[in-house]
Write an enzyme that holds these catalytic residues in place. Structure first.
Site, PDB file in Angstrom:
ATOM      1  N   LYS A   1      65.671 130.745   8.495  1.00 52.01           N
ATOM      2  CA  LYS A   1      64.248 131.105   8.617  1.00 52.01           C
ATOM      3  C   LYS A   1      64.042 132.046   9.802  1.00 52.01           C
ATOM      4  O   LYS A   1      63.251 132.986   9.731  1.00 52.01           O
ATOM      5  CB  LYS A   1      63.396 129.845   8.760  1.00 52.01           C
ATOM      6  CG  LYS A   1      61.909 130.124   8.743  1.00 52.01           C
ATOM      7  CD  LYS A   1      61.116 128.842   8.724  1.00 52.01           C
ATOM      8  CE  LYS A   1      59.619 129.123   8.696  1.00 52.01           C
ATOM      9  NZ  LYS A   1      59.149 129.882   9.855  1.00 52.01           N
TER      10      LYS A   1
ATOM     11  N   ASP B   1      74.188 143.223  12.504  1.00 52.56           N
ATOM     12  CA  ASP B   1      74.644 142.197  13.457  1.00 52.56           C
ATOM     13  C   ASP B   1      75.475 141.114  12.780  1.00 52.56           C
ATOM     14  O   ASP B   1      76.446 140.612  13.337  1.00 52.56           O
ATOM     15  CB  ASP B   1      73.430 141.524  14.119  1.00 52.56           C
ATOM     16  CG  ASP B   1      72.824 142.391  15.206  1.00 52.56           C
ATOM     17  OD1 ASP B   1      73.318 143.519  15.396  1.00 52.56           O
ATOM     18  OD2 ASP B   1      71.857 141.942  15.847  1.00 52.56           O
TER      19      ASP B   1
ATOM     20  N   GLU C   1      74.170 125.807   7.470  1.00 52.44           N
ATOM     21  CA  GLU C   1      74.559 127.191   7.180  1.00 52.44           C
ATOM     22  C   GLU C   1      75.899 127.541   7.789  1.00 52.44           C
ATOM     23  O   GLU C   1      76.421 126.834   8.657  1.00 52.44           O
ATOM     24  CB  GLU C   1      73.513 128.197   7.684  1.00 52.44           C
ATOM     25  CG  GLU C   1      73.543 128.537   9.158  1.00 52.44           C
ATOM     26  CD  GLU C   1      73.016 127.442  10.056  1.00 52.44           C
ATOM     27  OE1 GLU C   1      73.842 126.823  10.763  1.00 52.44           O
ATOM     28  OE2 GLU C   1      71.817 127.200  10.064  1.00 52.44           O
TER      29      GLU C   1
ATOM     30  N   ASP D   1      67.735 116.712  14.514  1.00 54.33           N
ATOM     31  CA  ASP D   1      68.480 117.271  13.380  1.00 54.33           C
ATOM     32  C   ASP D   1      69.882 117.691  13.827  1.00 54.33           C
ATOM     33  O   ASP D   1      70.848 117.569  13.069  1.00 54.33           O
ATOM     34  CB  ASP D   1      67.740 118.488  12.822  1.00 54.33           C
ATOM     35  CG  ASP D   1      66.524 118.093  12.009  1.00 54.33           C
ATOM     36  OD1 ASP D   1      66.499 116.963  11.477  1.00 54.33           O
ATOM     37  OD2 ASP D   1      65.589 118.905  11.904  1.00 54.33           O
ATOM     38  N   GLY D   2      69.984 118.194  15.063  1.00 57.12           N
ATOM     39  CA  GLY D   2      71.285 118.612  15.587  1.00 57.12           C
ATOM     40  C   GLY D   2      72.260 117.437  15.631  1.00 57.12           C
ATOM     41  O   GLY D   2      73.449 117.590  15.316  1.00 57.12           O
TER      42      GLY D   2
ATOM     43  N   ARG E   1      76.183 146.687   7.037  1.00 55.75           N
ATOM     44  CA  ARG E   1      76.388 147.081   8.445  1.00 55.75           C
ATOM     45  C   ARG E   1      75.236 146.475   9.243  1.00 55.75           C
ATOM     46  O   ARG E   1      74.071 146.679   8.894  1.00 55.75           O
ATOM     47  CB  ARG E   1      76.363 148.594   8.618  1.00 55.75           C
ATOM     48  CG  ARG E   1      77.623 149.282   8.157  1.00 55.75           C
ATOM     49  CD  ARG E   1      77.500 150.778   8.409  1.00 55.75           C
ATOM     50  NE  ARG E   1      78.761 151.461   8.203  1.00 55.75           N
ATOM     51  CZ  ARG E   1      79.213 151.835   7.011  1.00 55.75           C
ATOM     52  NH1 ARG E   1      78.513 151.608   5.932  1.00 55.75           N
ATOM     53  NH2 ARG E   1      80.385 152.444   6.916  1.00 55.75           N
TER      54      ARG E   1
ATOM     55  N   THR F   1      65.346 126.080   6.553  1.00 53.73           N
ATOM     56  CA  THR F   1      64.306 126.014   7.587  1.00 53.73           C
ATOM     57  C   THR F   1      64.878 126.190   8.996  1.00 53.73           C
ATOM     58  O   THR F   1      64.123 126.149   9.972  1.00 53.73           O
ATOM     59  CB  THR F   1      63.574 124.659   7.508  1.00 53.73           C
ATOM     60  OG1 THR F   1      64.567 123.628   7.455  1.00 53.73           O
ATOM     61  CG2 THR F   1      62.676 124.578   6.299  1.00 53.73           C
TER      62      THR F   1
ATOM     63  N   TYR G   1      68.323 128.286  11.030  1.00 52.82           N
ATOM     64  CA  TYR G   1      68.674 129.659  11.419  1.00 52.82           C
ATOM     65  C   TYR G   1      68.197 130.667  10.368  1.00 52.82           C
ATOM     66  O   TYR G   1      67.671 131.737  10.685  1.00 52.82           O
ATOM     67  CB  TYR G   1      70.198 129.739  11.590  1.00 52.82           C
ATOM     68  CG  TYR G   1      70.693 130.807  12.523  1.00 52.82           C
ATOM     69  CD1 TYR G   1      69.871 131.837  12.955  1.00 52.82           C
ATOM     70  CD2 TYR G   1      72.009 130.778  12.988  1.00 52.82           C
ATOM     71  CE1 TYR G   1      70.342 132.813  13.826  1.00 52.82           C
ATOM     72  CE2 TYR G   1      72.486 131.740  13.854  1.00 52.82           C
ATOM     73  CZ  TYR G   1      71.659 132.758  14.269  1.00 52.82           C
ATOM     74  OH  TYR G   1      72.136 133.708  15.124  1.00 52.82           O
TER      75      TYR G   1
HETATM   76  P1  NAP Z   1      70.867 122.615  17.821  1.00 53.83           P
HETATM   77  O1  NAP Z   1      70.302 122.321  19.154  1.00 53.83           O
HETATM   78  O2  NAP Z   1      71.627 121.554  17.137  1.00 53.83           O
HETATM   79  O3  NAP Z   1      69.716 123.114  16.842  1.00 53.83           O
HETATM   80  C1  NAP Z   1      68.857 124.156  17.218  1.00 53.83           C
HETATM   81  C2  NAP Z   1      67.462 123.830  16.682  1.00 53.83           C
HETATM   82  O4  NAP Z   1      67.483 123.890  15.244  1.00 53.83           O
HETATM   83  C3  NAP Z   1      66.996 122.430  17.082  1.00 53.83           C
HETATM   84  O5  NAP Z   1      65.637 122.498  17.460  1.00 53.83           O
HETATM   85  C4  NAP Z   1      67.178 121.646  15.786  1.00 53.83           C
HETATM   86  O6  NAP Z   1      66.293 120.554  15.663  1.00 53.83           O
HETATM   87  C5  NAP Z   1      66.841 122.704  14.755  1.00 53.83           C
HETATM   88  N1  NAP Z   1      67.357 122.428  13.401  1.00 53.83           N
HETATM   89  C6  NAP Z   1      68.579 121.998  13.051  1.00 53.83           C
HETATM   90  N2  NAP Z   1      68.658 121.874  11.704  1.00 53.83           N
HETATM   91  C7  NAP Z   1      67.452 122.239  11.216  1.00 53.83           C
HETATM   92  C8  NAP Z   1      66.914 122.332   9.901  1.00 53.83           C
HETATM   93  N3  NAP Z   1      67.644 122.052   8.824  1.00 53.83           N
HETATM   94  N4  NAP Z   1      65.630 122.781   9.762  1.00 53.83           N
HETATM   95  C9  NAP Z   1      64.878 123.096  10.838  1.00 53.83           C
HETATM   96  N5  NAP Z   1      65.333 123.029  12.111  1.00 53.83           N
HETATM   97  C10 NAP Z   1      66.612 122.601  12.290  1.00 53.83           C
HETATM   98  O7  NAP Z   1      71.725 123.970  17.975  1.00 53.83           O
HETATM   99  P2  NAP Z   1      73.265 124.304  17.729  1.00 53.83           P
HETATM  100  O8  NAP Z   1      74.110 123.155  18.091  1.00 53.83           O
HETATM  101  O9  NAP Z   1      73.535 125.624  18.352  1.00 53.83           O
HETATM  102  O10 NAP Z   1      73.373 124.634  16.143  1.00 53.83           O
HETATM  103  C11 NAP Z   1      72.927 123.799  15.198  1.00 53.83           C
HETATM  104  C12 NAP Z   1      71.901 124.523  14.338  1.00 53.83           C
HETATM  105  O11 NAP Z   1      71.042 125.306  15.140  1.00 53.83           O
HETATM  106  C13 NAP Z   1      72.492 125.499  13.353  1.00 53.83           C
HETATM  107  O12 NAP Z   1      72.864 124.850  12.159  1.00 53.83           O
HETATM  108  C14 NAP Z   1      71.394 126.510  13.163  1.00 53.83           C
HETATM  109  O13 NAP Z   1      70.637 126.265  11.987  1.00 53.83           O
HETATM  110  C15 NAP Z   1      70.481 126.323  14.349  1.00 53.83           C
HETATM  111  N6  NAP Z   1      70.392 127.578  15.077  1.00 53.83           N
HETATM  112  C16 NAP Z   1      69.218 128.252  15.024  1.00 53.83           C
HETATM  113  C17 NAP Z   1      69.081 129.459  15.657  1.00 53.83           C
HETATM  114  C18 NAP Z   1      67.768 130.175  15.580  1.00 53.83           C
HETATM  115  O14 NAP Z   1      66.809 129.614  15.032  1.00 53.83           O
HETATM  116  N7  NAP Z   1      67.688 131.399  16.087  1.00 53.83           N
HETATM  117  C19 NAP Z   1      70.154 130.018  16.371  1.00 53.83           C
HETATM  118  C20 NAP Z   1      71.346 129.300  16.413  1.00 53.83           C
HETATM  119  C21 NAP Z   1      71.458 128.079  15.743  1.00 53.83           C
HETATM  120  P3  NAP Z   1      66.411 119.238  16.613  1.00 53.83           P
HETATM  121  O15 NAP Z   1      65.705 119.602  17.873  1.00 53.83           O
HETATM  122  O16 NAP Z   1      65.697 118.182  15.804  1.00 53.83           O
HETATM  123  O17 NAP Z   1      67.874 118.925  16.824  1.00 53.83           O
END
Ligand code: NAP
Length: 268
Positions: A164, A149, A122, A45-46, A147, A160, A162
């Site tokens: 979530k 993070d 997002e 997805d990334g 107020r 689904t 970040y």
């Molecule tokens: P990334 O490695 O591209 O993505 C982080 C994880 O989020 C990967 O496992 C990715 O799946 C999964 N993901 C991406 N889009 C999703 C979706 N729509 N539904 C469910 N899972 C999804 O990380 P990045 O480059 O830092 O940022 C890209 C995305 O990561 C952001 O858009 C954000 O949504 C997510 N993120 C999540 C968190 C968290 O959950 N705490 C924190 C920071 C960022 P794949 O393994 O298939 O690529």
């Protein structure tokens, strides 16, 4: 039909890319990275988020296809061993697509600069050194002073990701709207926020005005901006449903709720 392939340079991804290119040649389908009709993303997805960012200015004419090299993703329907089926579908396809809403983000800075982006997942705003204080306006009326993070504003398909993880609700991607979720809000007798994820419809405008000039990190999908310059600090963010949509080629499309179950619950 013109096809582009977006991938990183892992040996496996490059091997799949080469297989697709051979298939395209066999069916005399043109390969064109500049103005494609179809963008095939190979990875997770990334990777699709990065492909979306690259082709963000051509959303009206492009349909996306996601091949996953690891686990089933939310934007990736095809498995790596199904390349032949995919290429045959490209040749026989009738141009069908399924579309999902996107998030329109506008950031205004103290020096007058404006940044406009469209998010597939997002946009987040976080203060990593101290409590972020910001006023939340719904349709230009003050709603609350936050107020905590930070705040996460997500699309239905991004719900689904970040969203979530910070306690937001999973949204059916056919709902045209967006969601606001709090990250560790301060809630006590003095400071108060709504404290629950909030879903907005397509007519709503959400505005976040930062109450001070402290440094913040702004994200939009995979893009990140560390905003710590006193002469260029973030003043205001505005969010609404974008007038653009992402379209996926509908050769095959896994049911959204099936993906949610497979990703988060597993076999029953
Ligand atoms: P990334 O490695 O591209 O993505 C982080 C994880 O989020 C990967 O496992 C990715 O799946 C999964 N993901 C991406 N889009 C999703 C979706 N729509 N539904 C469910 N899972 C999804 O990380 P990045 O480059 O830092 O940022 C890209 C995305 O990561 C952001 O858009 C954000 O949504 C997510 N993120 C999540 C968190 C968290 O959950 N705490 C924190 C920071 C960022 P794949 O393994 O298939 O690529």
């Amino acid at each position: 039909m013109k096809v582009a392939i977006y991938t990183y340079s892992s040996p496996e991804s490059l091997r799949i890319k080469e297989l697709i290119i051979q298939g395209l040649k066999q069916y005399r389908i043109q390969y064109d990275e500049q103005t494609p009709d179809i963008v095939i993303s190979i990875g997770g997805d990334g990777t699709l988020l990065s492909a979306f960012s690259k082709y963000q200015d051509q959303l009206d004419t492009i349909r996306f296809v996601g091949i996953h090299t690891g686990h089933l993703g939310f934007y990736t329907d095809w498995r790596k061993f199904e390349v032949n089926d995919l290429v045959a579908s490209l040749r026989n396809g009738t141009g069908q697509s399924i579309s999902y809403p996107l998030l329109d983000m506008t950031a205004k800075f103290s020096d007058g600069q404006v940044l406009h982006k469209i998010a597939l997942n997002e946009s987040t705003i976080k203060n990593i050194t101290k409590t972020m204080v910001c006023d939340v306006y719904i349709n230009h009326e003050l709603f609350e002073r936050f107020r905590g993070d930070g705040l996460c504003v997500s699309t239905p398909t991004g719900s689904t990701a970040y969203n979530k993880a910070v306690g937001g609700a999973v949204m059916d991607p056919h709902i045209i709207g967006f969601q606001l979720a709090e990250m560790a809000s301060l809630n006590n007798r003095v400071f108060r926020t709504l404290g629950s994820p909030t879903i907005f419809g397509s007519e709503n405008v959400l505005t976040l005005r930062l109450a001070d000039e402290s440094s913040v990190v702004l994200t939009c999908d995979r893009d990140k901006w560390v905003l710590d310059s006193p002469s260029h600090h973030l003043v205001e963010l505005t969010f609404k449903v974008s007038d653009k949509k992402i379209r996926f080629a509908k050769y095959r499309h896994t049911n959204f709720w099936q993906r949610v179950r497979e990703s988060f619950i597993g076999d029953l």
